[in-house]
Scaffold this motif. Structure first.
Motif, mmCIF file in Angstrom:
data_model
loop_
_atom_site.group_PDB
_atom_site.id
_atom_site.type_symbol
_atom_site.label_atom_id
_atom_site.label_comp_id
_atom_site.label_asym_id
_atom_site.label_seq_id
_atom_site.Cartn_x
_atom_site.Cartn_y
_atom_site.Cartn_z
ATOM 1 N N THR A 70 17.446 14.295 -17.944
ATOM 2 C CA THR A 70 18.598 14.252 -17.041
ATOM 3 C C THR A 70 18.885 12.830 -16.586
ATOM 4 O O THR A 70 17.955 12.068 -16.313
ATOM 5 C CB THR A 70 18.345 15.124 -15.795
ATOM 6 N N CYS A 71 20.141 12.492 -16.521
ATOM 7 C CA CYS A 71 20.544 11.233 -15.899
ATOM 8 C C CYS A 71 21.645 11.521 -14.887
ATOM 9 O O CYS A 71 22.412 12.475 -15.022
ATOM 10 C CB CYS A 71 20.990 10.201 -16.926
ATOM 11 N N GLU A 72 21.689 10.688 -13.860
ATOM 12 C CA GLU A 72 22.638 10.875 -12.765
ATOM 13 C C GLU A 72 23.484 9.629 -12.603
ATOM 14 O O GLU A 72 22.967 8.510 -12.589
ATOM 15 C CB GLU A 72 21.891 11.177 -11.467
ATOM 16 N N PHE A 73 24.774 9.833 -12.462
ATOM 17 C CA PHE A 73 25.708 8.746 -12.209
ATOM 18 C C PHE A 73 26.219 8.849 -10.778
ATOM 19 O O PHE A 73 26.589 9.950 -10.327
ATOM 20 C CB PHE A 73 26.892 8.806 -13.185
ATOM 21 N N ARG A 74 26.230 7.718 -10.076
ATOM 22 C CA ARG A 74 26.752 7.666 -8.720
ATOM 23 C C ARG A 74 27.881 6.653 -8.657
ATOM 24 O O ARG A 74 27.708 5.494 -9.041
ATOM 25 C CB ARG A 74 25.641 7.276 -7.732
ATOM 26 N N THR A 75 29.027 7.096 -8.181
ATOM 27 C CA THR A 75 30.197 6.239 -8.079
ATOM 28 C C THR A 75 30.872 6.483 -6.736
ATOM 29 O O THR A 75 30.456 7.354 -5.954
ATOM 30 C CB THR A 75 31.197 6.529 -9.216
ATOM 31 N N ALA A 76 31.928 5.741 -6.487
ATOM 32 C CA ALA A 76 32.690 5.932 -5.252
ATOM 33 C C ALA A 76 33.341 7.310 -5.201
ATOM 34 O O ALA A 76 33.688 7.800 -4.118
ATOM 35 C CB ALA A 76 33.747 4.840 -5.133
ATOM 36 N N ASP A 77 33.480 7.965 -6.357
ATOM 37 C CA ASP A 77 34.099 9.285 -6.415
ATOM 38 C C ASP A 77 33.081 10.416 -6.359
ATOM 39 O O ASP A 77 33.424 11.581 -6.556
ATOM 40 C CB ASP A 77 34.924 9.416 -7.697
ATOM 41 N N GLY A 78 31.817 10.074 -6.075
ATOM 42 C CA GLY A 78 30.780 11.098 -5.997
ATOM 43 C C GLY A 78 29.717 10.889 -7.057
ATOM 44 O O GLY A 78 29.626 9.844 -7.681
ATOM 45 N N ARG A 79 28.920 11.892 -7.265
ATOM 46 C CA ARG A 79 27.855 11.816 -8.261
ATOM 47 C C ARG A 79 27.917 13.023 -9.182
ATOM 48 O O ARG A 79 28.445 14.084 -8.820
ATOM 49 C CB ARG A 79 26.485 11.735 -7.592
ATOM 50 N N SER A 192 12.537 7.951 -6.684
ATOM 51 C CA SER A 192 13.372 8.557 -5.654
ATOM 52 C C SER A 192 14.304 9.617 -6.216
ATOM 53 O O SER A 192 14.953 10.337 -5.464
ATOM 54 C CB SER A 192 14.189 7.470 -4.948
ATOM 55 N N LEU A 193 14.404 9.680 -7.547
ATOM 56 C CA LEU A 193 15.194 10.704 -8.216
ATOM 57 C C LEU A 193 14.328 11.324 -9.297
ATOM 58 O O LEU A 193 13.434 10.670 -9.846
ATOM 59 C CB LEU A 193 16.446 10.113 -8.875
ATOM 60 N N ASP A 194 14.628 12.561 -9.629
ATOM 61 C CA ASP A 194 13.960 13.198 -10.760
ATOM 62 C C ASP A 194 14.768 12.992 -12.033
ATOM 63 O O ASP A 194 14.732 13.802 -12.959
ATOM 64 C CB ASP A 194 13.756 14.686 -10.495
ATOM 65 N N ALA A 195 15.506 11.885 -12.075
ATOM 66 C CA ALA A 195 16.366 11.560 -13.208
ATOM 67 C C ALA A 195 16.535 10.044 -13.258
ATOM 68 O O ALA A 195 16.235 9.339 -12.298
ATOM 69 C CB ALA A 195 17.733 12.229 -13.053
ATOM 70 N N VAL A 196 17.014 9.553 -14.383
ATOM 71 C CA VAL A 196 17.455 8.164 -14.447
ATOM 72 C C VAL A 196 18.728 8.056 -13.626
ATOM 73 O O VAL A 196 19.625 8.899 -13.737
ATOM 74 C CB VAL A 196 17.719 7.735 -15.901
ATOM 75 N N GLY A 197 18.810 7.042 -12.765
ATOM 76 C CA GLY A 197 19.979 6.885 -11.906
ATOM 77 C C GLY A 197 20.794 5.664 -12.267
ATOM 78 O O GLY A 197 20.247 4.562 -12.394
ATOM 79 N N TYR A 198 22.093 5.849 -12.459
ATOM 80 C CA TYR A 198 23.020 4.756 -12.727
ATOM 81 C C TYR A 198 24.047 4.720 -11.598
ATOM 82 O O TYR A 198 24.804 5.680 -11.417
ATOM 83 C CB TYR A 198 23.745 4.958 -14.056
ATOM 84 N N ALA A 199 24.043 3.643 -10.837
ATOM 85 C CA ALA A 199 24.975 3.513 -9.719
ATOM 86 C C ALA A 199 26.026 2.451 -10.054
ATOM 87 O O ALA A 199 25.691 1.300 -10.343
ATOM 88 C CB ALA A 199 24.223 3.119 -8.448
ATOM 89 N N VAL A 200 27.276 2.868 -10.027
ATOM 90 C CA VAL A 200 28.407 1.966 -10.241
ATOM 91 C C VAL A 200 29.011 1.664 -8.887
ATOM 92 O O VAL A 200 29.485 2.561 -8.188
ATOM 93 C CB VAL A 200 29.444 2.608 -11.183
ATOM 94 N N HIS A 201 28.980 0.391 -8.499
ATOM 95 C CA HIS A 201 29.387 0.000 -7.152
ATOM 96 C C HIS A 201 30.221 -1.276 -7.224
ATOM 97 O O HIS A 201 30.055 -2.085 -8.145
ATOM 98 C CB HIS A 201 28.143 -0.226 -6.283
ATOM 99 N N GLU A 202 31.101 -1.462 -6.249
ATOM 100 C CA GLU A 202 31.937 -2.661 -6.242
ATOM 101 C C GLU A 202 31.117 -3.937 -6.099
ATOM 102 O O GLU A 202 31.567 -5.029 -6.484
ATOM 103 C CB GLU A 202 32.964 -2.578 -5.109
ATOM 104 N N ARG A 203 29.895 -3.834 -5.573
ATOM 105 C CA ARG A 203 29.025 -5.000 -5.447
ATOM 106 C C ARG A 203 28.195 -5.243 -6.705
ATOM 107 O O ARG A 203 27.477 -6.240 -6.793
ATOM 108 C CB ARG A 203 28.098 -4.837 -4.241
#
Length: 388
Positions: A70-79, A192-203
């Motif tokens: 499992t992988c998780e994506f986090r963006t300004a529009d949610g995850r 901190s997650l049970d998945a690979v986490g990819y966070a897309v952020h303006e920073r």
């Protein structure tokens, strides 16, 4: 056979040749303790695990490796999450730190009578256009030395002697600097997650990759030229919290940052991968950005292809595999490079507010939304994410 480098490519190759009765020696610049503690990648593709199992090299990862799907994506529009074991070819990764794999491969090679010469720096491969190439070295005590064999395998990375020894004009080099820099971190902290986490952020991008139950790999996009020590641990964790949106989705487990380094995302491919009696494998053949975790997997695949070809030639007099080695490996290398390029574009965008930057960031948002909503896009992603 002389093998340069005791990384995954060199040690898989050494084990397979030794098991087939072919005399070989592995020359390694570093000492044994260093290569067994050198933290690198940790995601093994399904085909990589199959290769290791096929040759009896998977005992450690089967005991201690962790299946990830499992992988998780986090963006300004949610995850959103993708269970890639239910998509594409239905395959999973095995998380197993590369230093543990190297330790397993090294122990097996030595225990079965293989030879590794540590603290020996390869300086140059000579007479690669002949059937008796040699490698000039600097021994651990500083004295010069020389090793000679029928073939030489350059598994010693992009800055190693194998690449440096290629005759001028004999190779085409394809290179791309993606203009992205990561601060790579290893923290003594539970995932901190049970998945690979990819966070897309303006920073900028942030990534979370579990290694063990007590160690987690993180990445933070930073400005090119940033020293690895420029950020305090407090700033690192605050920035990870911000980009991974810890307020919305839960705090990160913090702990001491035990290793850090700067990674400039680059891609680099040499063609061809054979030069007379010299063959390139692993990072010596192609450098791939860490955005898609393909480097170690390509190294293992190339080592198996080369080992089979060498066995056919040296034991059965059939040079066909050696003649086609470069073309076979490059097919997989370019496929991995294409997916890596796609991932870089998915996770990173320009920071400006001008019209062109806004255009590219809107395209990126559309790609992420397509990955969130389109089953066909998810199947394509899963097949390439786990495949090699």
């Amino acid at each position: 056979m002389v093998v340069l480098g005791a990384g995954p490519a060199g040690l898989v190759l050494g084990n397979l040749l030794h098991d087939s009765g072919i005399d070989c020696v592995v020359l390694e610049r570093a000492e044994r303790a260093h290569i067994q503690t050198r933290a690198r990648a940790g995601f093994l593709a399904a085909n990589t695990v199959r290769i290791l199992e096929r040759h009896g090299l998977a005992e450690g990862l089967r005991r201690r490796g962790q299946a990830h799907s499992t992988c998780e994506f986090r963006t300004a529009d949610g995850r959103f999450r993708l269970d890639y074991s239910e998509l594409g070819l239905g395959e999973r990764h095995t998380v197993y730190p590369q230093q543990d794999l190297v330790t397993d491969l090294l122990t097996r090679f030595l225990d079965s009578g293989g030879r590794v010469v540590f603290g020996t720096e390869a300086l140059e491969v000579q007479d690669a256009d002949s059937d008796r190439p040699s490698v000039s070295v600097r021994e651990g005590d500083g004295r010069p030395g020389r090793w000679q064999a029928r073939y030489v395998a350059g598994c010693d990375g992009r800055h190693g002697a194998a690449r440096r020894s290629l005759p001028a004009g004999s190779v085409r080099r394809y290179h791309c600097d993606h203009g992205v820099t990561w601060l790579g971190l290893l923290a003594e902290a539970p995932p901190s997650l049970d998945a690979v986490g990819y966070a897309v952020h303006e920073r900028g991008f942030a990534g979370h990759m579990a290694r063990t139950s007590e160690i987690t790999r993180y990445y933070l996009q930073c400005e090119r030229g940033t020293p690895a020590e420029a950020w305090s641990e407090e700033r690192i964790w605050d920035e990870l919290d911000l980009r991974m949106r810890a307020k919305e989705y839960g705090p990160l487990h913090r702990g001491p940052v035990v290793q850090r380094g700067i990674v400039d995302l680059e891609s680099d491919v040499l063609e061809p991968l054979r030069h007379g009696s010299l063959f390139l494998a692993g990072d010596a053949a192609a450098l791939i950005s860490p955005s898609a975790a393909k480097g170690a997997n390509l190294a293992v695949l190339e080592a198996e292809i080369l080992a089979r070809a060498l066995v056919d030639d040296l034991l059965h007099g059939d040079p066909t595999g050696l003649d086609t080695y470069s073309a076979r490996c490059l097919t997989s290398i370019w496929r991995a490079q294409e997916f890596s390029q796609w991932m870089i574009g998915l996770l990173h965008g320009p920071s400006g507010s001008d019209g062109e930057s806004m255009f590219h960031n809107s395209l990126r948002a559309s790609r992420i939304n397509s990955l969130r909503t389109s089953r066909s896009r998810q199947d394509w992603f899963a097949e390439h994410y786990v495949g090699i």
